[in-house]
Scaffold this motif. Structure first.
Motif, short mmCIF file in Angstrom:
data_model
loop_
_atom_site.label_atom_id
_atom_site.label_comp_id
_atom_site.label_asym_id
_atom_site.label_seq_id
_atom_site.Cartn_x
_atom_site.Cartn_y
_atom_site.Cartn_z
N ASP A 240 0.85 -1.41 0.01
CA ASP A 240 -0.02 -0.18 0.09
C ASP A 240 0.92 1.41 0.10
OD1 ASP A 240 -2.27 -1.46 0.01
OD2 ASP A 240 -2.30 -1.67 2.22
N ILE A 241 1.99 1.35 0.47
CA ILE A 241 2.88 2.45 0.81
C ILE A 241 4.07 2.09 -0.01
CG2 ILE A 241 2.13 2.85 3.03
CD1 ILE A 241 4.75 1.65 4.08
N ARG A 242 4.14 1.28 -1.09
CA ARG A 242 5.29 1.35 -1.71
C ARG A 242 5.73 2.54 -2.55
NH1 ARG A 242 7.19 -3.46 -3.93
NH2 ARG A 242 5.34 -4.63 -3.41
N PRO A 243 4.77 3.39 -2.95
CA PRO A 243 5.45 4.55 -3.85
C PRO A 243 6.28 5.60 -2.62
CG PRO A 243 3.26 4.10 -4.29
CD PRO A 243 3.41 3.12 -3.30
N ASP A 244 5.98 5.57 -1.43
CA ASP A 244 6.63 6.37 -0.63
C ASP A 244 8.16 5.74 -0.54
OD1 ASP A 244 4.42 7.56 -0.06
OD2 ASP A 244 4.01 6.64 2.00
N PHE A 245 8.56 4.60 -0.84
CA PHE A 245 9.90 4.10 -0.87
C PHE A 245 10.56 3.91 -2.25
CE2 PHE A 245 7.91 2.46 2.90
CZ PHE A 245 8.84 2.47 4.01
N PRO A 248 13.18 8.22 -6.64
CA PRO A 248 13.31 8.51 -8.34
C PRO A 248 14.68 8.88 -8.68
CG PRO A 248 12.67 10.40 -6.79
CD PRO A 248 12.78 9.20 -5.81
N GLU A 249 14.87 9.01 -9.95
CA GLU A 249 16.05 9.34 -10.47
C GLU A 249 16.69 10.52 -10.01
OE1 GLU A 249 17.97 10.11 -15.04
OE2 GLU A 249 15.92 10.23 -14.51
N ARG A 250 18.07 10.51 -9.55
CA ARG A 250 18.50 11.52 -9.02
C ARG A 250 19.95 11.97 -9.44
NH1 ARG A 250 19.68 10.86 -2.67
NH2 ARG A 250 21.02 8.69 -2.86
N VAL A 251 20.50 13.04 -9.40
CA VAL A 251 21.98 13.32 -9.77
C VAL A 251 22.60 14.12 -8.54
CG1 VAL A 251 21.82 13.18 -12.22
CG2 VAL A 251 21.33 15.30 -10.89
N ARG A 252 23.81 13.86 -8.36
CA ARG A 252 24.55 14.51 -7.42
C ARG A 252 25.51 15.84 -8.19
NH1 ARG A 252 29.51 13.80 -4.20
NH2 ARG A 252 29.70 11.82 -5.09
N ILE A 253 25.19 16.82 -7.95
CA ILE A 253 25.45 18.03 -8.86
C ILE A 253 26.73 19.06 -7.70
CG2 ILE A 253 23.92 17.81 -10.51
CD1 ILE A 253 22.85 20.58 -9.33
N GLY A 315 12.56 17.81 -10.59
CA GLY A 315 11.48 18.81 -9.95
C GLY A 315 12.13 19.64 -9.09
N GLU A 316 13.40 19.24 -8.62
CA GLU A 316 13.95 20.10 -7.59
C GLU A 316 14.71 21.23 -8.18
OE1 GLU A 316 15.91 17.77 -4.55
OE2 GLU A 316 14.48 16.13 -4.94
N LEU A 317 15.06 21.18 -9.39
CA LEU A 317 15.84 22.45 -9.95
C LEU A 317 15.14 23.32 -10.72
CD1 LEU A 317 19.19 20.27 -11.20
CD2 LEU A 317 19.34 21.77 -9.22
N LEU A 318 15.65 24.38 -11.19
CA LEU A 318 15.15 25.21 -12.03
C LEU A 318 14.79 24.64 -13.31
CD1 LEU A 318 17.29 28.67 -11.31
CD2 LEU A 318 14.78 28.27 -10.72
N ARG A 319 13.69 25.02 -14.00
CA ARG A 319 13.25 24.30 -15.27
C ARG A 319 14.51 24.25 -16.18
NH1 ARG A 319 11.47 26.82 -19.49
NH2 ARG A 319 10.75 28.42 -18.41
N GLU A 320 15.24 25.52 -16.26
CA GLU A 320 16.28 25.74 -17.39
C GLU A 320 17.36 24.72 -16.97
OE1 GLU A 320 14.55 29.62 -16.50
OE2 GLU A 320 15.03 27.95 -15.63
N ASP A 353 19.64 5.67 -10.96
CA ASP A 353 18.45 5.57 -11.66
C ASP A 353 17.28 5.32 -10.52
OD1 ASP A 353 19.75 5.79 -14.14
OD2 ASP A 353 20.16 3.55 -14.11
N ARG A 354 16.17 5.50 -11.19
CA ARG A 354 15.04 5.31 -10.19
C ARG A 354 15.13 3.72 -9.62
NH1 ARG A 354 10.04 2.46 -10.73
NH2 ARG A 354 8.32 3.58 -10.00
N LYS A 355 14.98 3.68 -8.30
CA LYS A 355 14.80 2.59 -7.59
C LYS A 355 13.76 2.21 -6.80
CE LYS A 355 18.23 0.17 -4.20
NZ LYS A 355 19.26 0.35 -3.61
N GLU A 356 13.31 0.84 -6.89
CA GLU A 356 12.35 0.34 -5.76
C GLU A 356 12.84 -0.41 -5.05
OE1 GLU A 356 7.96 -1.70 -6.45
OE2 GLU A 356 8.55 -0.08 -8.04
N PRO A 357 13.27 -0.35 -3.68
CA PRO A 357 13.91 -1.41 -2.91
C PRO A 357 12.96 -2.32 -2.67
CG PRO A 357 13.06 0.51 -1.60
CD PRO A 357 12.89 0.79 -3.17
N PRO A 358 13.33 -3.78 -2.57
CA PRO A 358 12.71 -4.86 -2.29
C PRO A 358 12.48 -4.98 -0.63
CG PRO A 358 14.87 -5.54 -2.37
CD PRO A 358 14.83 -4.12 -2.78
#
Length: 410
Positions: A240-245, A248-253, A315-320, A353-358
């Protein structure tokens, strides 16, 4: 069980002192002179340890003992009475006789204090406010709340004992500090813990600790035992709560940011020349990095608002900035990018990359979430269940409470 409306000061502290005095008397040396062996319990009178203890009148039963044995002892000297005859008769005395071989059996204690309605706390233009006025008002305003808490506390204590659980002092203090941290966020204008608990719950800190925090910890511990989830329960909950875990894809900048300079004597709006100057500086910084200069050194030399090594998702950075940041490979830098704020150059250090932990990987977190939701959802329901079970079994009997809380004599 019948409740009578008390017209005296609260009795519990006096009964506690009385019990301590009885214990002291039992351990006292026993010699032939009854007067020297008795231990008076009275205001300004010392107990065995030299400390003053409150005056009480007690009714005691002397099993299998002729009352003449105590006649003329401290009871008579202190104005009490003694009697002879039936070995099970009650005598009212002002002293606990340590010499009695079987020891007294205390059946009732009455506070030797003036009635509460005769104790005047304040006077205004001839009108008085008595201790009884205060007691009646507290009963009407907080009586029901306090009574319910007292019943709930005893129910929880019984459950803790039944399941061999404990709420330790250090656990209460640790949980209290977590509460204080949360309350500071809710009431940022307050600093003192006592002010925070009064604002949040209308209680001083000590009362908040004993009522709210202790009760919460006790209930959590009990629910973990009586409502312990199975592995299947947790797996269904995780579904039921899988989406919370899902991560999403992310980068370290890291980035170099150069805004256009603004004339402090102007209107605060950058001119075209200001923008050209910012563009020239970002290009210089970009070239320095392309030639192999350390990115951190370039940030220090050029960056007005440089940021080093942080993870960001979509969604965390400026659109540009978002599309260029997610388009290049780790270890690469973007060409200078213009935004409404200034010029940026990003370096992507790492990418995930996007990760869905077991389930097995996050089982502990899932259990913690399950227990928290169980507590929020079922705490009140569980307390009602405990109370109803105690009422049905006859362990809990409640009489006359509504009349007392309304200030009426039952």
């Amino acid at each position: 069980m019948t409740q009578r409306r008390a017209r005296f000061f609260p009795i519990l502290p006096v009964v506690a002192a009385m019990a301590l005095s009885v214990a002291a008397a039992v351990d006292a040396p026993r010699v032939g002179d009854a007067a020297t062996d008795s231990h008076r319990v009275g205001n300004g009178v010392s107990g065995n340890d030299g400390s003053a203890v409150p005056t009480v009148r007690v009714q005691v039963t002397y099993p299998d003992r002729d009352r003449s044995a105590v006649s003329g002892t401290g009871a008579g000297a202190a104005g009490g009475t003694s009697s002879t005859g039936d070995a099970d008769a009650l005598v009212t005395i002002d002293e606990f006789p340590a010499f009695h071989p079987d020891g007294p059996v205390v059946s009732e204690a009455l506070v030797d204090s003036p009635p509460a309605d005769s104790v005047v706390l304040a006077t205004l233009s001839g009108d008085t406010i008595t201790m009884q006025d205060l007691v009646d008002e507290v009963l009407k305003t907080r009586g029901r709340e306090t009574f319910d808490w007292l019943v709930g506390r005893e129910l929880l204590r019984r459950e803790l004992t039944r399941h061999r659980l404990q709420v330790r002092d250090w656990e209460v203090e640790d949980q209290l500090q977590k509460h204080i941290i949360g309350l500071r966020k809710a009431f940022p204008h307050l600093t003192r813990p006592d002010d925070l608990t009064r604002a949040a719950a209308g209680m001083p800190l000590d009362e908040y600790r004993d009522r709210t925090v202790w009760s919460e910890l006790a209930l959590r511990k009990i629910l973990r035992v009586v409502a312990k989830p199975s592995d299947e329960d947790l797996r269904r909950f995780y579904a039921d709560i899988r989406p919370d875990f899902i991560r999403p894809e992310r980068v370290r900048i890291s980035q170099i940011f150069i805004p256009p300079p603004v004339d402090p004597n102007g209107d605060g709006i950058p001119t075209p020349d200001d923008w050209r100057q910012a563009e020239r500086l970002i290009q210089e910084a970009y070239n320095q990095i392309r030639m192999g200069k350390d990115f951190a050194d370039v940030v220090r030399a050029y960056g007005v608002g440089g940021q080093m090594s942080r993870w960001v998702g979509r969604g965390e950075l400026l659109r540009e900035l978002e599309e260029p940041a997610f388009a290049i490979a780790p270890g690469s830098i973007t060409t200078p990018i213009k935004s409404a704020m200034g010029y940026h150059t990003l370096m992507v250090e790492e990418r995930e990359d996007r990760k869905e932990p077991p389930f097995e990987e996050v089982r502990g977190e899932v259990l913690a979430r399950f227990e928290e939701e169980q507590f929020v959802r079922k705490a009140g329901e569980f307390m009602d269940l405990l109370k109803n079970q105690a009422l049905e079994s006859g362990d809990l009997v409640i009489d006359d409470a509504p009349a007392i809380f309304s200030g009426e004599s039952p």
